[in-house]
Design a protein around this motif. Structure first.
Motif, PDB file in Angstrom:
ATOM      1  N   ARG A 257      41.041  37.710  49.263  1.00  0.00           N
ATOM      2  CA  ARG A 257      41.831  38.036  48.059  1.00  0.00           C
ATOM      3  C   ARG A 257      43.221  36.600  48.669  1.00  0.00           C
ATOM      4  O   ARG A 257      42.673  36.108  49.519  1.00  0.00           O
ATOM      5  CB  ARG A 257      42.739  39.615  48.974  1.00  0.00           C
ATOM      6  CG  ARG A 257      43.441  38.904  50.331  1.00  0.00           C
ATOM      7  CD  ARG A 257      44.749  39.742  50.325  1.00  0.00           C
ATOM      8  NE  ARG A 257      45.392  39.974  49.391  1.00  0.00           N
ATOM      9  CZ  ARG A 257      46.770  40.727  50.022  1.00  0.00           C
ATOM     10  NH1 ARG A 257      47.424  41.136  51.137  1.00  0.00           N
ATOM     11  NH2 ARG A 257      47.397  41.061  48.421  1.00  0.00           N
ATOM     12  N   SER A 258      44.449  36.086  47.877  1.00  0.00           N
ATOM     13  CA  SER A 258      44.626  35.523  47.808  1.00  0.00           C
ATOM     14  C   SER A 258      46.488  35.648  47.440  1.00  0.00           C
ATOM     15  O   SER A 258      46.329  36.378  46.810  1.00  0.00           O
ATOM     16  CB  SER A 258      44.555  33.983  47.440  1.00  0.00           C
ATOM     17  OG  SER A 258      43.108  33.703  47.840  1.00  0.00           O
ATOM     18  N   ASP A 353      43.735  44.566  45.895  1.00  0.00           N
ATOM     19  CA  ASP A 353      44.237  44.744  44.981  1.00  0.00           C
ATOM     20  C   ASP A 353      43.432  44.319  43.734  1.00  0.00           C
ATOM     21  O   ASP A 353      43.625  43.061  42.816  1.00  0.00           O
ATOM     22  CB  ASP A 353      45.362  44.075  45.677  1.00  0.00           C
ATOM     23  CG  ASP A 353      46.583  44.434  45.976  1.00  0.00           C
ATOM     24  OD1 ASP A 353      46.719  45.844  45.665  1.00  0.00           O
ATOM     25  OD2 ASP A 353      47.923  44.147  46.856  1.00  0.00           O
ATOM     26  N   ASN A 354      42.049  43.681  43.918  1.00  0.00           N
ATOM     27  CA  ASN A 354      41.154  43.299  42.450  1.00  0.00           C
ATOM     28  C   ASN A 354      41.496  42.186  42.761  1.00  0.00           C
ATOM     29  O   ASN A 354      41.752  40.865  41.992  1.00  0.00           O
ATOM     30  CB  ASN A 354      41.771  44.151  41.508  1.00  0.00           C
ATOM     31  CG  ASN A 354      40.834  43.187  40.454  1.00  0.00           C
ATOM     32  OD1 ASN A 354      39.080  43.105  41.228  1.00  0.00           O
ATOM     33  ND2 ASN A 354      40.937  43.174  39.233  1.00  0.00           N
ATOM     34  N   GLU A 355      41.726  41.291  44.247  1.00  0.00           N
ATOM     35  CA  GLU A 355      41.912  40.076  44.240  1.00  0.00           C
ATOM     36  C   GLU A 355      40.547  38.992  44.274  1.00  0.00           C
ATOM     37  O   GLU A 355      40.185  37.730  44.856  1.00  0.00           O
ATOM     38  CB  GLU A 355      42.861  39.841  45.367  1.00  0.00           C
ATOM     39  CG  GLU A 355      44.621  40.337  44.528  1.00  0.00           C
ATOM     40  CD  GLU A 355      45.384  40.088  46.038  1.00  0.00           C
ATOM     41  OE1 GLU A 355      45.120  39.725  46.445  1.00  0.00           O
ATOM     42  OE2 GLU A 355      46.317  40.189  44.986  1.00  0.00           O
ATOM     43  N   HIS A 357      38.553  36.194  44.071  1.00  0.00           N
ATOM     44  CA  HIS A 357      38.006  35.091  43.550  1.00  0.00           C
ATOM     45  C   HIS A 357      36.352  34.661  43.836  1.00  0.00           C
ATOM     46  O   HIS A 357      35.773  34.512  44.759  1.00  0.00           O
ATOM     47  CB  HIS A 357      39.264  34.055  44.034  1.00  0.00           C
ATOM     48  CG  HIS A 357      39.231  33.283  43.592  1.00  0.00           C
ATOM     49  ND1 HIS A 357      39.670  33.031  41.852  1.00  0.00           N
ATOM     50  CD2 HIS A 357      38.496  32.105  43.432  1.00  0.00           C
ATOM     51  CE1 HIS A 357      39.590  31.684  41.683  1.00  0.00           C
ATOM     52  NE2 HIS A 357      38.838  31.389  42.066  1.00  0.00           N
ATOM     53  N   TYR A 383      46.031  41.711  35.857  1.00  0.00           N
ATOM     54  CA  TYR A 383      46.317  40.779  35.604  1.00  0.00           C
ATOM     55  C   TYR A 383      47.698  40.627  34.681  1.00  0.00           C
ATOM     56  O   TYR A 383      47.495  41.238  32.861  1.00  0.00           O
ATOM     57  CB  TYR A 383      45.276  40.407  34.384  1.00  0.00           C
ATOM     58  CG  TYR A 383      45.650  39.146  33.695  1.00  0.00           C
ATOM     59  CD1 TYR A 383      45.497  37.584  33.709  1.00  0.00           C
ATOM     60  CD2 TYR A 383      45.721  38.834  32.252  1.00  0.00           C
ATOM     61  CE1 TYR A 383      45.343  37.127  33.616  1.00  0.00           C
ATOM     62  CE2 TYR A 383      46.016  37.726  31.917  1.00  0.00           C
ATOM     63  CZ  TYR A 383      45.917  36.419  32.823  1.00  0.00           C
ATOM     64  OH  TYR A 383      45.841  35.311  31.539  1.00  0.00           O
ATOM     65  N   ASP A 387      49.169  36.583  35.941  1.00  0.00           N
ATOM     66  CA  ASP A 387      48.886  36.371  37.003  1.00  0.00           C
ATOM     67  C   ASP A 387      47.307  35.750  36.700  1.00  0.00           C
ATOM     68  O   ASP A 387      46.436  36.808  37.057  1.00  0.00           O
ATOM     69  CB  ASP A 387      49.486  37.517  37.798  1.00  0.00           C
ATOM     70  CG  ASP A 387      48.736  36.473  39.228  1.00  0.00           C
ATOM     71  OD1 ASP A 387      47.829  36.154  39.330  1.00  0.00           O
ATOM     72  OD2 ASP A 387      49.530  37.196  39.793  1.00  0.00           O
ATOM     73  N   ARG A 389      44.560  36.376  39.696  1.00  0.00           N
ATOM     74  CA  ARG A 389      44.030  36.300  40.468  1.00  0.00           C
ATOM     75  C   ARG A 389      43.520  37.831  40.215  1.00  0.00           C
ATOM     76  O   ARG A 389      42.999  37.908  41.042  1.00  0.00           O
ATOM     77  CB  ARG A 389      45.055  36.256  41.912  1.00  0.00           C
ATOM     78  CG  ARG A 389      45.497  34.765  41.783  1.00  0.00           C
ATOM     79  CD  ARG A 389      46.664  35.239  43.378  1.00  0.00           C
ATOM     80  NE  ARG A 389      47.776  36.287  42.741  1.00  0.00           N
ATOM     81  CZ  ARG A 389      47.940  37.437  43.443  1.00  0.00           C
ATOM     82  NH1 ARG A 389      47.290  37.443  44.530  1.00  0.00           N
ATOM     83  NH2 ARG A 389      49.280  38.296  42.580  1.00  0.00           N
ATOM     84  N   HIS A 390      43.064  38.373  39.151  1.00  0.00           N
ATOM     85  CA  HIS A 390      42.685  39.307  38.198  1.00  0.00           C
ATOM     86  C   HIS A 390      41.919  39.362  37.901  1.00  0.00           C
ATOM     87  O   HIS A 390      41.608  39.362  36.235  1.00  0.00           O
ATOM     88  CB  HIS A 390      43.832  40.718  38.677  1.00  0.00           C
ATOM     89  CG  HIS A 390      44.963  40.362  39.585  1.00  0.00           C
ATOM     90  ND1 HIS A 390      45.180  40.934  40.735  1.00  0.00           N
ATOM     91  CD2 HIS A 390      46.026  39.776  39.318  1.00  0.00           C
ATOM     92  CE1 HIS A 390      46.450  40.683  41.191  1.00  0.00           C
ATOM     93  NE2 HIS A 390      46.487  39.886  40.608  1.00  0.00           N
TER      94      HIS A 390
END
Length: 547
Positions: A257-258, A353-355, A357, A383, A387, A389-390
């Protein structure tokens, strides 16, 4: 003054200046977005007020500054639920909104602020009025009695890390031997887990820094030599992990996550700045927490790993999730060379959070505020508004030193788009490709299909849409290594890479396949068959062993 102390002073100066010069709202607080930001501002203002030289540099009146900080601290304490019969006893609201006094309590502030308040009072309490010390005593006692931290150790995640540190701090402070023993047992179990299986929360920001803060607070607050030795051992392991994936202020490799200010540009860098100091402190930090007030000096071997490692280097790691017996280990692979690192996670996992990477190229933190990561992904859950990240569920990867292949067989309902982020630099477009020079590194990015590039203020946005499948091949090489191959300029590099494009196969009648020969002459092949066929990855004809 040691270098780390000087760097901490830089952080204190930056945030104390903000706190001193920013007017309070009618609520008596600086910020209504997150109650914790008020604690950070007040803490830094008190720290600056205790430093006569800093007071002069900031044109800060120490008595007035302390009074301003104390007023905010009092308001923070008054927002805490002090009713022992309440289900939220000891807790604060998180987001304060327009009327902080009406905001509902949330478990997160106590979890992080509890250990910080205990440390803050221990360090600065003698400089504060008796009235605020009494309020802080009452606040910490409410936290102690609330028992939110009396939880079993099952996931070895950041919540439990903070609970363990809290047990140690409160057990020591309130002379609760049973609580102290419970905290020590969990500390020993956590240390054993980190030593044998590593942290399950890989590259997780800001969670990793919450581990660092919590256990550093415990190290400073608990006056027991044996427990402090165990805390030091754990902190050594945490900083060793950080150093392994460190590149001049950047986190490298895959992440579970990020937050938006940590991807695609690393922003949560204050702890790195104080510990390692091989980059300039940014003029604005989106998150600082207690980086300027807490410090545990990592062993010299850890600093050497971060600052002077042997290059090039391939780092492989098995990541063992905790708390769910059905989860399988996942595997990380990272290639590190001068000026960049690249690789990621072999397996796609839908993390918090489906983050997750999954893969990319990382560059050192940039002083111009630009992004320092290159990657491409299929948009997935979360997304929204672009954004990046997803990611979606589709896709398979191949990592081989300084080359990455990613293939994305789109399915009905899963979208037909790839998006990406490129750092700003010098870029030359090619045929379904782009060749770049970023911070002393040459990069070739080849795509199965055409794409567009749009320059934004801090990045270049890539979009490839409307196709039945997608594919990416990316290779990077430092300018020094490229020179040994007689590639002196970007035009030389672009010409060489354009003459050695990937060979793609993508149609309804055959598997999705790519063949690529990298600059070292290694032949990489990746094939995705139908549901009855397995993924095939080979290098020079031999199957790849993930670990």
């Amino acid at each position: 003054m040691a270098n780390w102390q000087s760097r901490q002073r830089d952080v204190i100066q930056q945030f104390a200046s903000l706190a001193w010069n920013e007017p309070l709202q009618s609520s008596g607080l600086w910020r209504h977005d997150d109650i914790r930001n008020n604690l950070y501002y007040a803490s830094y203002l008190v720290a600056a007020a205790s430093d006569s030289a800093l007071c002069g540099e900031l044109a800060l009146d120490p008595e007035a500054a302390t009074a301003k900080a104390v007023g905010v601290l009092a308001r923070i304490v008054n927002l805490q639920d002090k009713d022992p019969a309440s289900a939220t006893f000891g807790h604060w609201p998180l987001g304060l909104g327009e009327r902080p006094e009406e905001a509902r309590p949330n478990p997160l502030p106590a979890e992080l602020m509890g250990v910080l308040i205990a440390y803050f009072q221990q360090r600065f309490g003698s400089q504060l009025p008796a009235s605020i010390n009494q309020l802080l005593d009452e606040s910490v006692e409410a936290l102690f009695r609330s028992s939110y931290y009396r939880a079993p150790l099952t996931t070895f995640g950041h919540h439990e890390a903070k609970y363990t540190a809290t047990k140690l701090i409160f057990g020591h402070r309130f002379k609760d031997r049973e609580l102290l023993a419970s905290g020590r047992l969990h500390l020993q179990q956590t240390l054993d887990r980190v030593r044998t299986l590593g942290m399950p929360e890989y590259g997780a920001l800001p969670w990793f820094w919450h581990w660092i803060q919590a256990f550093t607070c415990a190290y400073e607050c608990v006056d027991d030599d044996e427990i402090r030795l165990e805390l030091a051992a754990l902190l050594d392991e945490l900083w060793r992990y950080r150093a392994t994936y460190y590149l001049k202020g950047a986190w490298t490799g895959g992440r579970m996550r990020s937050l938006g200010h940590d991807l695609p540009r690393d922003g949560n860098v204050a702890f790195d700045y104080v510990q390692f100091g091989d980059f300039s402190l940014p003029s604005a930090l989106p998150r600082v927490e207690y980086a300027g007030l807490l410090f545990y000096q990592a062993p010299e071997s850890v600093r050497q790993t971060a600052l002077d490692r042997a290059l090039p280097q391939v780092i492989r790691r098995v990541i063992s999730p905790a708390g769910d017996g059905a989860k399988q280990p996942i595997h990380s692979c990272l290639f590190v060379d001068e000026g960049f690192a690249m690789g990621g996670i072999w397996e796609r996992v839908k993390e918090f959070d489906n983050e997750q990477h999954r893969w990319g190229i990382d560059f050192p933190l940039r002083q111009d505020g630009g992004v320092n990561r290159l990657y491409v992904l299929p948009p997935g859950d979360g997304y929204v508004g672009g954004d990046p990240r997803h990611a979606g569920e589709t896709g398979h990867v191949l990592f081989h030193r300084n080359a990455i292949i990613a293939l994305y067989p789109f399915t009905e309902g899963a979208g037909d788009m790839l998006v990406g982020v490129l750092p700003k630099g010098e870029w030359i477009p090619g045929d379904n490709a782009v060749y770049g020079y970023v911070e002393g590194v040459f990069i070739a990015l080849h795509m199965l299909h055409g794409f567009s590039l749009d320059e934004e203020h801090d990045r270049i946005k890539l979009t490839s849409a409307g196709f039945a499948s997608g594919g990416v091949v990316v290779e990077a090489i430092s300018a020094k290594a490229a020179l040994r191959k007689q590639l002196r300029r970007l035009t030389d590099f672009a010409t060489a890479m354009a003459e050695n494009k990937p060979l793609w196969a993508a149609s309804e009648d055959e598997p999705l396949r790519v063949e690529y020969t990298n600059l070292d002459g290694d032949r990489l092949v990746m094939t995705l068959g139908n549901e009855s066929q397995r993924i095939v990855r080979t290098v020079n004809g031999s199957p790849i062993v993930i670990l």
